[in-house]
Scaffold this motif. Structure first.
Motif, PDB file in Angstrom:
ATOM      1  N   MET A   1       0.804  -1.210   0.000  1.00  0.00           N
ATOM      2  CA  MET A   1       0.000   0.000   0.000  1.00  0.00           C
ATOM      3  C   MET A   1       0.845   1.272   0.000  1.00  0.00           C
ATOM      4  O   MET A   1       0.344   2.345  -0.269  1.00  0.00           O
ATOM      5  N   LEU A   2       2.119   1.121   0.338  1.00  0.00           N
ATOM      6  CA  LEU A   2       2.985   2.286   0.401  1.00  0.00           C
ATOM      7  C   LEU A   2       3.777   2.477  -0.892  1.00  0.00           C
ATOM      8  O   LEU A   2       4.700   3.287  -0.918  1.00  0.00           O
ATOM      9  N   ARG A   3       3.424   1.764  -1.932  1.00  0.00           N
ATOM     10  CA  ARG A   3       4.087   1.960  -3.210  1.00  0.00           C
ATOM     11  C   ARG A   3       3.622   3.270  -3.860  1.00  0.00           C
ATOM     12  O   ARG A   3       2.566   3.794  -3.535  1.00  0.00           O
ATOM     13  N   GLY A   4       4.425   3.724  -4.807  1.00  0.00           N
ATOM     14  CA  GLY A   4       4.183   5.032  -5.409  1.00  0.00           C
ATOM     15  C   GLY A   4       2.813   5.190  -6.025  1.00  0.00           C
ATOM     16  O   GLY A   4       2.140   6.212  -5.813  1.00  0.00           O
ATOM     17  N   ARG A   5       2.369   4.170  -6.770  1.00  0.00           N
ATOM     18  CA  ARG A   5       1.078   4.333  -7.457  1.00  0.00           C
ATOM     19  C   ARG A   5      -0.083   4.400  -6.476  1.00  0.00           C
ATOM     20  O   ARG A   5      -1.060   5.114  -6.693  1.00  0.00           O
ATOM     21  N   LYS A 230      -5.843  -3.111  -1.077  1.00  0.00           N
ATOM     22  CA  LYS A 230      -5.806  -4.377  -0.350  1.00  0.00           C
ATOM     23  C   LYS A 230      -5.879  -5.561  -1.308  1.00  0.00           C
ATOM     24  O   LYS A 230      -5.166  -6.566  -1.131  1.00  0.00           O
ATOM     25  N   ASP A 231      -6.755  -5.456  -2.327  1.00  0.00           N
ATOM     26  CA  ASP A 231      -6.851  -6.542  -3.303  1.00  0.00           C
ATOM     27  C   ASP A 231      -5.520  -6.742  -4.020  1.00  0.00           C
ATOM     28  O   ASP A 231      -5.096  -7.888  -4.262  1.00  0.00           O
ATOM     29  N   ALA A 232      -4.869  -5.635  -4.398  1.00  0.00           N
ATOM     30  CA  ALA A 232      -3.573  -5.740  -5.078  1.00  0.00           C
ATOM     31  C   ALA A 232      -2.533  -6.367  -4.157  1.00  0.00           C
ATOM     32  O   ALA A 232      -1.718  -7.202  -4.586  1.00  0.00           O
ATOM     33  N   TRP A 233      -2.545  -5.959  -2.881  1.00  0.00           N
ATOM     34  CA  TRP A 233      -1.600  -6.533  -1.925  1.00  0.00           C
ATOM     35  C   TRP A 233      -1.847  -8.024  -1.730  1.00  0.00           C
ATOM     36  O   TRP A 233      -0.903  -8.823  -1.675  1.00  0.00           O
ATOM     37  N   GLU A 234      -3.093  -8.449  -1.610  1.00  0.00           N
ATOM     38  CA  GLU A 234      -3.413  -9.866  -1.433  1.00  0.00           C
ATOM     39  C   GLU A 234      -2.987 -10.674  -2.647  1.00  0.00           C
ATOM     40  O   GLU A 234      -2.493 -11.812  -2.509  1.00  0.00           O
ATOM     41  N   PHE A 240       3.541 -14.393  -4.392  1.00  0.00           N
ATOM     42  CA  PHE A 240       4.783 -14.698  -3.677  1.00  0.00           C
ATOM     43  C   PHE A 240       4.753 -16.103  -3.087  1.00  0.00           C
ATOM     44  O   PHE A 240       5.733 -16.865  -3.179  1.00  0.00           O
ATOM     45  N   GLU A 241       3.638 -16.466  -2.450  1.00  0.00           N
ATOM     46  CA  GLU A 241       3.532 -17.800  -1.859  1.00  0.00           C
ATOM     47  C   GLU A 241       3.552 -18.875  -2.931  1.00  0.00           C
ATOM     48  O   GLU A 241       4.136 -19.957  -2.727  1.00  0.00           O
TER      49      GLU A 241
END
Length: 250
Positions: A1-5, A230-234, A240-241
C-alpha cells in the motif's frame, strides 16, 4: 500500500474527498436560512412593484404576499378559467387583464362562480362596463403553467402565459409572470378563498440530505482506495507464496 502508485491514488482520493466535503458544507450552508421571513410578512400589504417586476419569477418567500395595485381593465379580456375550487366547492374563476402601466399588464383572478353560466354572465357584465379603472388588493401567486386539453378553448389552469395568447393589444406588452388573486370579488361573483400561506421552516431538509450524501461519497472514495490497494496486496502475497511453494517443490 505504500508503493508510489497507491500513494498517488491516495492523494487523488484526498482531492476528490475534499471536493465532496466542500460540496457537503455548501449544501449545509443552504439548508439553514439565517434570515427567514418574518412571521406574518405575507399579510402586510405592499405595492405590487415592490414585490415583483414584470417578467420576473416570484421568489418563493413572496408567494401569497398581499399586494395592492391599480390600473384599467381591458374590456375584451375577461376570460373564464375552469377547474377552480373555493372552500371545497368546484367552479370557475373570472379573470381579467389589468393594465397597470402604459404597456404593462397583470392577470387578475376577479372572483369565483359555482357554475359556468354564472361565470360567463359575470365576464359579459364586466366587459360591458368598458375600460374601467380599478384598484385591486389581493395575493400574488406563481403561474400554474399551461396544460394541453382536449378542448383548446378550455382553460383549466391559472396561467398568465396561456391567458396572454388570448388577450388583445399585446404588442410589446410587459406581463407579470405571477397572477393576482383579488381579495374582493365584483360583478356578483363570490370572493376567492385565498388563506395565508403556511409559515416556511428555516431548515431545508432536502439540502441536509444532500449534504449527508456528499459525506458518504467522500467516505466511499477512501474505501475504494483501500479496497483496491488491499486486493492488489493480497494478489501479490498469493503470487509470492505460489513462487515460494514452486521453488520448494523443485
Amino acid at each position: 500500500m505504500l508503493r508510489g502508485r497507491w500513494l498517488a491514488m491516495l492523494a487523488l482520493c484526498l482531492v476528490v474527498a475534499g471536493v465532496f466535503a466542500w460540496l457537503g458544507q455548501w449544501q449545509l450552508g443552504r439548508a439553514i436560512d439565517t434570515t427567514p421571513p418574518e412571521p406574518g410578512m405575507t399579510e402586510k400589504v405592499q405595492p405590487l412593484t415592490e414585490v415583483v417586476e414584470p417578467g420576473e419569477y416570484l421568489a418563493e418567500p413572496l408567494v401569497g404576499q398581499r399586494v395592492t395595485t391599480s390600473g384599467t381593465w381591458v374590456p375584451e379580456d375577461f376570460i373564464v378559467v375552469s377547474g377552480r375550487f373555493n372552500d371545497g366547492i368546484a367552479g370557475y374563476w373570472v379573470t381579467g387583464q389589468l393594465r397597470v402601466a402604459e404597456r404593462t399588464s397583470i392577470a387578475v383572478a376577479i372572483g369565483f362562480a359555482p357554475t359556468r353560466e354564472k361565470a360567463d354572465a359575470a365576464a359579459s357584465a364586466l366587459s360591458s362596463r368598458g375600460a374601467e379603472q380599478a384598484e385591486i388588493t389581493g395575493r400574488v401567486i406563481s403561474d400554474e403553467g399551461p396544460v394541453v386539453t382536449r378542448d383548446p378553448f378550455d382553460l383549466n389552469r391559472m396561467s398568465p402565459a396561456a391567458l396572454l395568447s388570448r388577450w388583445h393589444e399585446i404588442d410589446q406588452l410587459d406581463v407579470y409572470r405571477p397572477y393576482l388573486a383579488s381579495a374582493e370579488a365584483t360583478a356578483g361573483l363570490d370572493d376567492i378563498s385565498s388563506p395565508a400561506p403556511e409559515e416556511r421552516s428555516s431548515v431545508n431538509w432536502l439540502n441536509i440530505f444532500y449534504a449527508i450524501e456528499w459525506a458518504i461519497f467522500a467516505g466511499f472514495a477512501f474505501y475504494l482506495w483501500y479496497r483496491l490497494a488491499k486486493d492488489a496486496w493480497e494478489r501479490e502475497v498469493e503470487d509470492f507464496e505460489d513462487r515460494r511453494n514452486a521453488s520448494a517443490a523443485s
